[in-house]
Design an enzyme around this catalytic site. Sequence first.
Site, PDB file in Angstrom:
ATOM      1  N   CYS A 130     -23.622   3.996   6.912  1.00 23.82           N
ATOM      2  CA  CYS A 130     -24.298   2.745   6.537  1.00 23.82           C
ATOM      3  C   CYS A 130     -25.473   2.472   7.474  1.00 23.82           C
ATOM      4  CB  CYS A 130     -23.316   1.590   6.538  1.00 23.82           C
ATOM      5  SG  CYS A 130     -22.469   1.310   8.110  1.00 23.82           S
ATOM      6  N   SER A 161     -15.899  -6.565   8.089  1.00 22.61           N
ATOM      7  CA  SER A 161     -16.351  -5.586   7.097  1.00 22.61           C
ATOM      8  C   SER A 161     -16.020  -4.158   7.498  1.00 22.61           C
ATOM      9  CB  SER A 161     -17.863  -5.710   6.878  1.00 22.61           C
ATOM     10  OG  SER A 161     -18.572  -5.277   8.029  1.00 22.61           O
ATOM     11  N   ALA A 162     -15.367  -3.984   8.626  1.00 22.64           N
ATOM     12  CA  ALA A 162     -14.998  -2.646   9.099  1.00 22.64           C
ATOM     13  C   ALA A 162     -13.520  -2.416   8.853  1.00 22.64           C
ATOM     14  CB  ALA A 162     -15.332  -2.495  10.576  1.00 22.64           C
ATOM     15  N   GLY A 163     -13.207  -1.687   7.815  1.00 25.57           N
ATOM     16  CA  GLY A 163     -11.823  -1.396   7.479  1.00 25.57           C
ATOM     17  C   GLY A 163     -11.275  -0.259   8.329  1.00 25.57           C
ATOM     18  N   PRO A 164     -10.033   0.142   8.055  1.00 25.83           N
ATOM     19  CA  PRO A 164      -9.413   1.217   8.850  1.00 25.83           C
ATOM     20  C   PRO A 164     -10.215   2.509   8.836  1.00 25.83           C
ATOM     21  CG  PRO A 164      -7.782   0.117   7.462  1.00 25.83           C
ATOM     22  CD  PRO A 164      -9.115  -0.413   7.049  1.00 25.83           C
ATOM     23  N   GLY A 165     -10.792   2.844   7.679  1.00 28.33           N
ATOM     24  CA  GLY A 165     -11.561   4.085   7.591  1.00 28.33           C
ATOM     25  C   GLY A 165     -12.769   4.068   8.504  1.00 28.33           C
ATOM     26  N   THR A 166     -13.490   2.938   8.506  1.00 26.29           N
ATOM     27  CA  THR A 166     -14.664   2.819   9.373  1.00 26.29           C
ATOM     28  C   THR A 166     -14.259   2.938  10.833  1.00 26.29           C
ATOM     29  OG1 THR A 166     -15.779   1.406   7.762  1.00 26.29           O
ATOM     30  CG2 THR A 166     -16.566   1.298  10.033  1.00 26.29           C
ATOM     31  N   ARG A 167     -13.182   2.264  11.201  1.00 30.18           N
ATOM     32  CA  ARG A 167     -12.757   2.268  12.598  1.00 30.18           C
ATOM     33  C   ARG A 167     -12.287   3.660  13.033  1.00 30.18           C
ATOM     34  NH1 ARG A 167     -11.919  -3.261  14.203  1.00 30.18           N
ATOM     35  NH2 ARG A 167     -12.374  -4.601  12.422  1.00 30.18           N
ATOM     36  N   GLN A 168     -11.675   4.403  12.118  1.00 26.58           N
ATOM     37  CA  GLN A 168     -11.215   5.747  12.467  1.00 26.58           C
ATOM     38  C   GLN A 168     -12.372   6.733  12.606  1.00 26.58           C
ATOM     39  OE1 GLN A 168      -8.426   6.708   9.369  1.00 26.58           O
ATOM     40  NE2 GLN A 168      -6.917   5.189  10.059  1.00 26.58           N
TER      41      GLN A 168
END
Length: 295
Positions: A130, A161-168
């Site tokens: 992004c 707006s940062a879900g688990p996928g973004t954080r991983q």
Amino acid sequence: MDGKLRAAIIGPGNIGIDLMMKIFRSRNIELALMAGIIPDTPGMKMAAERGIAVTADGIDGVLDVHAAKKIDIAFDATGARPHLVHAPKLKEAGIFAVDLTPAAVGPYVVPAVGMDTELLSEPNVNMVTCGGQATVPIVYAINQAAPVEYAEIVSTISSRSAGPGTRQNIDEFTQTTRNALVKVGGAGAAKAIIILNPAEPPIMMRNTIYAKCDSTRIEAIKKSVEEMVCKLRQYVPGYRLKVAPYADGERVVSMIEVEGAGDYLPKYSGNLDIITSAAVAVAERYADLKRGGAR
């Protein structure tokens, strides 16, 4: 080729759901399948309620549907590691992959900068990140007016707006964004930083771009950046030049704000909206090219 291309979304999370909403408006793409690995997630339920076929068999489910009725495009909205497994299987099946993870299996694509060469020659394209979709075009535009020796971007998004996928995928985010600033943006060297801001109410996505270049060419840089912003707004209407480029010694500084369309995600989630909008723009262009109608 007649009719719409058939598409599958792999990954029914927030990004997958937002993609689904955007594809429903597509002039060239028909959403044929939502694929995940857990049956009762909100994304799977929403797809089923709208009459879209669903499978909880992940990539294998996509290939099974493809064997019965061709899938032309697969949007992968899972994560970097899963995409490394998915990519060779999609390639072998002849399914064009639009990768929304930072896996970077295929070449980076930023629609505003150009993409036809990759779409005509590659089975897999990567949507960078992004932050990359928001900042690479600005670095590219500056570089057109004054060669960029070094670029640094700071991308600030709402923590909500940062879900688990973004954080991983934070490490992959910074690496992939940095690489795209060089390979696509044209910077000699680059650095990318992401900040998850927990402020309430949630903040809009904002991106600050620093470019070390001949800042005496600031007027040409302003014109080039303004033209680039117009290109981006064709597929991301909420993309705005918050701070026009200005000279600060040997560097040029600018700031971009991205407001989401609110299709599924809240409007403050411009970070997710810009990458789903870019992915759909890529698929639309791919469909045009498949028809032989470069427009």
